[in-house]
Design a protein around this motif. Structure first.
Motif, PDB file in Angstrom:
ATOM      1  N   THR A 107       0.835  -1.204   0.000  1.00  0.00           N
ATOM      2  CA  THR A 107       0.000   0.000   0.000  1.00  0.00           C
ATOM      3  C   THR A 107       0.868   1.252   0.000  1.00  0.00           C
ATOM      4  OG1 THR A 107      -1.836  -1.108   1.122  1.00  0.00           O
ATOM      5  CG2 THR A 107      -1.732   1.292   1.318  1.00  0.00           C
ATOM      6  N   GLU A 108       1.880   1.274   0.856  1.00  0.00           N
ATOM      7  CA  GLU A 108       2.775   2.437   0.922  1.00  0.00           C
ATOM      8  C   GLU A 108       3.520   2.632  -0.396  1.00  0.00           C
ATOM      9  OE1 GLU A 108       5.255   1.711   4.278  1.00  0.00           O
ATOM     10  OE2 GLU A 108       3.700   2.234   5.746  1.00  0.00           O
ATOM     11  N   ALA A 109       3.983   1.542  -1.005  1.00  0.00           N
ATOM     12  CA  ALA A 109       4.730   1.641  -2.256  1.00  0.00           C
ATOM     13  C   ALA A 109       3.837   2.127  -3.396  1.00  0.00           C
ATOM     14  CB  ALA A 109       5.338   0.282  -2.606  1.00  0.00           C
ATOM     15  N   VAL A 110       2.606   1.647  -3.433  1.00  0.00           N
ATOM     16  CA  VAL A 110       1.673   2.060  -4.475  1.00  0.00           C
ATOM     17  C   VAL A 110       1.367   3.553  -4.362  1.00  0.00           C
ATOM     18  CG1 VAL A 110      -0.719   1.823  -5.259  1.00  0.00           C
ATOM     19  CG2 VAL A 110       0.650  -0.216  -4.783  1.00  0.00           C
ATOM     20  N   LEU A 111       1.144   4.019  -3.143  1.00  0.00           N
ATOM     21  CA  LEU A 111       0.887   5.442  -2.935  1.00  0.00           C
ATOM     22  C   LEU A 111       2.095   6.280  -3.329  1.00  0.00           C
ATOM     23  CD1 LEU A 111      -0.942   5.243   0.514  1.00  0.00           C
ATOM     24  CD2 LEU A 111      -1.989   5.788  -1.704  1.00  0.00           C
ATOM     25  N   ALA A 112       3.292   5.800  -2.973  1.00  0.00           N
ATOM     26  CA  ALA A 112       4.520   6.534  -3.321  1.00  0.00           C
ATOM     27  C   ALA A 112       4.714   6.598  -4.829  1.00  0.00           C
ATOM     28  CB  ALA A 112       5.725   5.867  -2.660  1.00  0.00           C
ATOM     29  N   ALA A 113       4.182   5.607  -5.544  1.00  0.00           N
ATOM     30  CA  ALA A 113       4.308   5.582  -7.003  1.00  0.00           C
ATOM     31  C   ALA A 113       3.267   6.465  -7.690  1.00  0.00           C
ATOM     32  CB  ALA A 113       4.187   4.143  -7.510  1.00  0.00           C
ATOM     33  N   GLY A 114       2.364   7.054  -6.900  1.00  0.00           N
ATOM     34  CA  GLY A 114       1.368   7.961  -7.467  1.00  0.00           C
ATOM     35  C   GLY A 114       0.041   7.323  -7.796  1.00  0.00           C
ATOM     36  N   ASP A 115      -0.140   6.053  -7.423  1.00  0.00           N
ATOM     37  CA  ASP A 115      -1.419   5.392  -7.655  1.00  0.00           C
ATOM     38  C   ASP A 115      -2.315   5.537  -6.423  1.00  0.00           C
ATOM     39  OD1 ASP A 115      -0.817   4.605 -10.211  1.00  0.00           O
ATOM     40  OD2 ASP A 115      -0.236   2.559  -9.673  1.00  0.00           O
TER      41      ASP A 115
END
Length: 273
Positions: free
Chosen positions: A21-29
């Motif tokens: 979840t954190e990685a997806v948010l950091a990627a802009g999704d």
């Protein structure tokens, strides 16, 4: 400019689900994060008010899953990537497990993923696009003492995932069974239900505990980049082992199985079928 994708991640509050979840948010999704207890996501939701929605959801409840998926679709007007990540561990010997423990384990680790898959497929099929990642285990190809039910549930999920991939591909929906290695996800602590130990298995239990050791594995954050890259592939594999050490172990297990298959070839060929 590429529009942000929307992910639906079960088991999003801890472990691999939280790291992804954190990685997806950091990627802009954007993410719709589901878990029985979503309170650990409160701070992350406050930091990403326009990109993260949370849904309290028990995936073993099929009716709740159907409602939850509708809420997830409505949150950002559609879903692009669905990650069936929620799960737990039933630790103990086959003889020791109660019917209640076994059914509860499969309700989450297998049937929960089935309910989510069934709920999202009509939406993805209508859109003629989407990804489903079924989080299985690198050990789902064979059984191991003390974690037999965990392996059995993941093996069932992996087999169903391959069937689902064949069924969904003509509609533009791609399914990958993600064979995760051992990561420090609290699976053997917070996520474990243990059987009542029978003394007949004390020696084997001790040997298995020694084999498992105290190594917790790498942080789940280290697996997130591989899953993000997988989600972007135009032609993703139907199965993917995640983890360098895990890849080596799976490769060795496959070699052992092949050698055993050939060892008993003559006996196998005694039957004409």
């Amino acid at each position: 400019m590429t529009r942000p994708r929307t992910w639906f991640i079960t088991g999003a509050s801890r472990g691999l689900g939280r790291a992804l979840t954190e990685a997806v948010l950091a990627a802009g999704d954007r993410v719709v994060g589901a878990a029985r207890d979503v309170s650990p996501l409160a701070g992350l939701a406050a930091a990403h008010p326009d990109a993260l929605r949370t849904i309290a959801l028990d995936i073993s409840d099929r009716a709740a899953v159907l409602t939850g998926v509708e809420r997830a679709i409505a949150a950002f007007d559609g879903l692009d990537v669905v990650v069936n990540n929620a799960g737990g561990m039933l630790y103990g010997m086959v003889e020791e497990a109660t019917e209640e423990q076994i059914r509860a384990h499969f309700d989450v680790n297998f049937f929960g993923a089935v309910w989510v898959s069934q709920a999202v497929l009509p939406h993805l099929r209508e859109r003629k696009a989407g990804r489903i990642l079924q989080v299985a285990s690198m050990g789902s190809g064979g059984g191991v003492a003390t974690v037999g039910f965990y392996g059995a549930g993941k093996a069932a999920l992996a087999s169903l995932g391959e069937a689902l991939a064949m069924e969904a591909e003509p509609f533009g929906v791609r399914v990958t069974v993600v064979q995760m290695g051992g990561y420090a996800t609290e699976l053997f602590t917070r996520g474990t239900t243990a059987t009542a130990p029978h003394p007949a298995y004390d020696d084997l239990r001790a040997r298995m505990a020694e084999m498992w050791g105290d190594e917790t594995g790498p942080a789940p954050e280290t697996a997130a980049p591989a899953l993000l890259e997988l989600s972007r592939l135009p032609e993703p594999p139907r199965q993917l082992v995640v983890g360098s050490a895990s890849f080596d172990m799976v490769q060795e297990m496959d070699r052992t199985r092949t050698a055993d298959l050939l060892r008993w070839e003559d006996l196998s060929r005694m039957a004409p079928g």
